[in-house]
Design an enzyme around this catalytic site. Structure first.
Site, short mmCIF file in Angstrom:
data_model
loop_
_atom_site.label_atom_id
_atom_site.label_comp_id
_atom_site.label_asym_id
_atom_site.label_seq_id
_atom_site.Cartn_x
_atom_site.Cartn_y
_atom_site.Cartn_z
N HIS A 31 1.33 5.14 -2.48
CA HIS A 31 1.61 6.54 -2.14
C HIS A 31 2.81 7.15 -2.85
CE1 HIS A 31 -1.20 7.35 1.15
NE2 HIS A 31 -1.05 6.10 1.54
N SER A 51 -4.07 0.64 -4.58
CA SER A 51 -3.48 -0.56 -4.00
C SER A 51 -4.53 -1.65 -3.73
CB SER A 51 -2.71 -0.23 -2.71
OG SER A 51 -3.55 0.31 -1.72
N HIS A 88 0.83 -1.21 0.00
CA HIS A 88 0.00 0.00 0.00
C HIS A 88 0.86 1.26 0.00
CE1 HIS A 88 -2.99 3.01 1.02
NE2 HIS A 88 -2.19 3.38 2.01
N GLU A 104 -5.94 9.40 0.01
CA GLU A 104 -6.26 7.96 0.04
C GLU A 104 -7.31 7.54 -0.98
OE1 GLU A 104 -4.66 5.64 1.54
OE2 GLU A 104 -3.57 6.62 3.18
CO CO Z 1 -2.29 5.19 2.99
#
Ligand code: CO
Ligand code: PHE
Length: 295
Positions: free
Chosen positions: A139, A201, A134, A182
């Protein structure tokens, strides 16, 4: 160091969350097993295939540009050379979720904390806390984008400030992170695209956010977002759609102190409710999207 060192569980408004040591750890690259690398490869391939035409081009191009590939778990040191050259960000290894203030302070200094361990093969589809896949896959690519890189730092600085104001300000600011960093969508000439890390993700959420008619897709509105609660245990009920990363940075440039004061007198909105003045995206007759009021 084969298991993450959990130090405590903390009771928050989201229930008990694990809190790890705040120490920066060296990425134990040599101790990743063949199975760890295989998990990376499987997830990387699966998501990249799914994300062509679904994720924004900046995300996909940045991932390529920084040399993040499927072969093996990337070395933070290699990615750091690219990030340094491009936007001056540095990845640091951590055991897991950090206390909010530590997290903000890292971002404010252009350091992005990445969980060093990767999920087990039986957790490909879901796990309840961030892991290396993730953090790194989701990110890190957009930290190569100068505008998004600045937004992340500004968020960190804003977080330090909100932390000093109080729990409500912090909760409102966290909603902004949730619905942009997010779970954000972006409107492009080719249609809606994903840029949020929690979506890219996740196979299920990548499909849900664009293909399902269940969630609302609402035009970006800073105050609306900071009033909107969110779910952490299921796909989102609402996604907010930005026009550009520039819009994001412009809207968040002002001092939030008066906003927090104003929000203190307003009620919050449930995650899935559409408000009368929301700009809602509807599916057009082709594969395009139409915004309320557009012809
Ligand atoms: Co995150
Ligand atoms: N301008 C915001 C403040 O004064 C900081 C911020 C920037 C918050 C970017 C979020 C994102 O608090």
């Amino acid at each position: 160091m084969s298991t993450p060192q959990r130090v405590e569980h903390q009771l928050t408004d989201k229930g008990h969350v694990p809190v790890y040591t705040t120490a920066v750890v060296e990425q134990p690259w040599d101790s990743y097993t063949a199975s760890d690398h295989a998990v990376w490869r499987t997830l990387f391939r699966r998501q990249r295939e799914l994300l062509v035409g679904r994720a924004c081009q900046e995300f996909l191009d940045s991932q390529d540009a920084m040399g993040m590939g499927e072969d093996a778990i990337p070395k933070f040191a290699d990615l750091n050379r690219q990030l340094q050259a491009r936007t001056g960000w540095t990845l640091i290894g951590v055991q897991g979720l950090l206390p909010e203030l530590d997290f903000f302070e890292h971002l404010a200094n252009r350091r992005f904390p990445v969980t060093w361990w990767i999920r087990k093969p039986e957790q490909l589809d879901y796990l309840s806390e961030p892991d290396l896949f993730h953090d790194l896959f989701g990110h890190v690519p957009l930290l190569m984008n100068p505008v998004f890189a600045d937004y992340m730092q500004a968020y960190g600085l804003g977080g330090v400030k909100a932390h000093g104001i109080g729990a409500d300000a912090l909760a409102q600011l966290t909603r902004l992170y949730w619905y942009t960093v997010e779970f954000g969508l972006i409107d492009t000439p080719d249609g809606l695209r994903i840029y949020g890390s929690g979506i890219v993700s996740s196979k299920g959420e990548s499909l849900h956010c664009l293909e399902s008619d269940a969630p609302n897709r609402i035009g970006f509105d800073l105050h609306r977002i900071m009033r909107t609660r969110y779910r952490i245990d299921t796909f989102q009920k609402t996604y907010f759609v930005i026009d550009s990363f520039e819009q994001l940075i412009k809207a968040t440039e002002p001092d939030f102190r008066p906003y927090y004061q104003q929000l203190a007198e307003q009620t919050s909105f449930p995650a899935g409710e559409v408000q009368s003045d929301d700009r809602v995206f509807h599916r057009g007759s082709g594969d395009g999207w139409l915004l309320d009021g557009d012809v």
